[in-house]
Design an enzyme around this catalytic site. Sequence first.
Site, PDB file in Angstrom:
ATOM      1  NE  ARG A  14      -3.269   1.927  -7.123  1.00 30.39           N
ATOM      2  CZ  ARG A  14      -3.063   0.663  -7.490  1.00 30.39           C
ATOM      3  NH1 ARG A  14      -4.042  -0.268  -7.654  1.00 30.39           N
ATOM      4  NH2 ARG A  14      -1.821   0.186  -7.399  1.00 30.39           N
ATOM      5  CE  LYS A  39       0.363   4.114 -10.010  1.00 29.76           C
ATOM      6  NZ  LYS A  39       0.863   4.368  -8.685  1.00 29.76           N
ATOM      7  CG  HIS A 111      -3.514   7.599  -2.143  1.00 32.34           C
ATOM      8  ND1 HIS A 111      -3.885   6.424  -2.869  1.00 32.34           N
ATOM      9  CD2 HIS A 111      -2.179   7.158  -2.117  1.00 32.34           C
ATOM     10  CE1 HIS A 111      -3.045   5.617  -3.344  1.00 32.34           C
ATOM     11  NE2 HIS A 111      -1.888   6.153  -2.591  1.00 32.34           N
ATOM     12  NE  ARG A 114      -2.910   1.817  -3.030  1.00 30.10           N
ATOM     13  CZ  ARG A 114      -3.223   0.349  -3.314  1.00 30.10           C
ATOM     14  NH1 ARG A 114      -4.565   0.015  -3.113  1.00 30.10           N
ATOM     15  NH2 ARG A 114      -2.280  -0.065  -4.098  1.00 30.10           N
ATOM     16  CG  HIS A 145       1.360  -2.578  -4.778  1.00 26.74           C
ATOM     17  ND1 HIS A 145       1.736  -2.313  -3.415  1.00 26.74           N
ATOM     18  CD2 HIS A 145       0.916  -1.619  -5.277  1.00 26.74           C
ATOM     19  CE1 HIS A 145       1.079  -1.170  -3.076  1.00 26.74           C
ATOM     20  NE2 HIS A 145       0.700  -0.754  -4.228  1.00 26.74           N
ATOM     21  CE1 TYR A 154      -0.172   3.168  -1.029  1.00 27.08           C
ATOM     22  CE2 TYR A 154       1.074   1.714  -2.099  1.00 27.08           C
ATOM     23  CZ  TYR A 154       0.236   2.830  -2.072  1.00 27.08           C
ATOM     24  OH  TYR A 154      -0.249   3.444  -3.254  1.00 27.08           O
TER      25      TYR A 154
END
Length: 176
Positions: A14, A39, A111, A114, A145, A154
């Site tokens: 990220r 995150k 982003h 990613r 994640h 994604y």
Amino acid sequence: MATLIGLLASSGLRSGEAVRLDRSDVDLTSGVLLVRKTKFRKDRLVPVHTTTDAALRHYARERDAAFPTPKDQGFFLSSRGNRLSATGLQNGFAEVRKLAGLDGGKPLRPHDLRHRFAVTRLSFWHQQRADVQALLPLLATYLGHVSYSDTAYYLTGSADLLAIAADRAFLDGGAA
């Protein structure tokens, strides 16, 4: 800026994770990044390709020559020698995007690199005829994640990936 953009494209970090890297988080000997404060408030280790590690080493040498006495511990620095901010990354990325002639249509964002990383990895696995379902947990962990559904986000909407997966399903189904 080139090294940071290359890192984002080759690692799937990220953008906030990349600008928060401290010098001590980047192990240029082993080619591993310690990504902190993700995150989900977890830390993770991210190995990088040897070419990415070489680019990071080159950047560190140039950075240290330009700023021999660091103002803070940031790995990526602004032109003033301070840690590069998220806004600094956004502005630099927009400038690079414009210079590359990529301003037509929907603007590319940091982003998006990613997303591209995840899709490229999955496409590569499909081309290798690997067990993608078995490898998805690895990709999810690498990207930081918590669940597969976060990774699946994604992977949606890529025409290239859908075509590869459809071809593979057809070939696998036809062989049975």
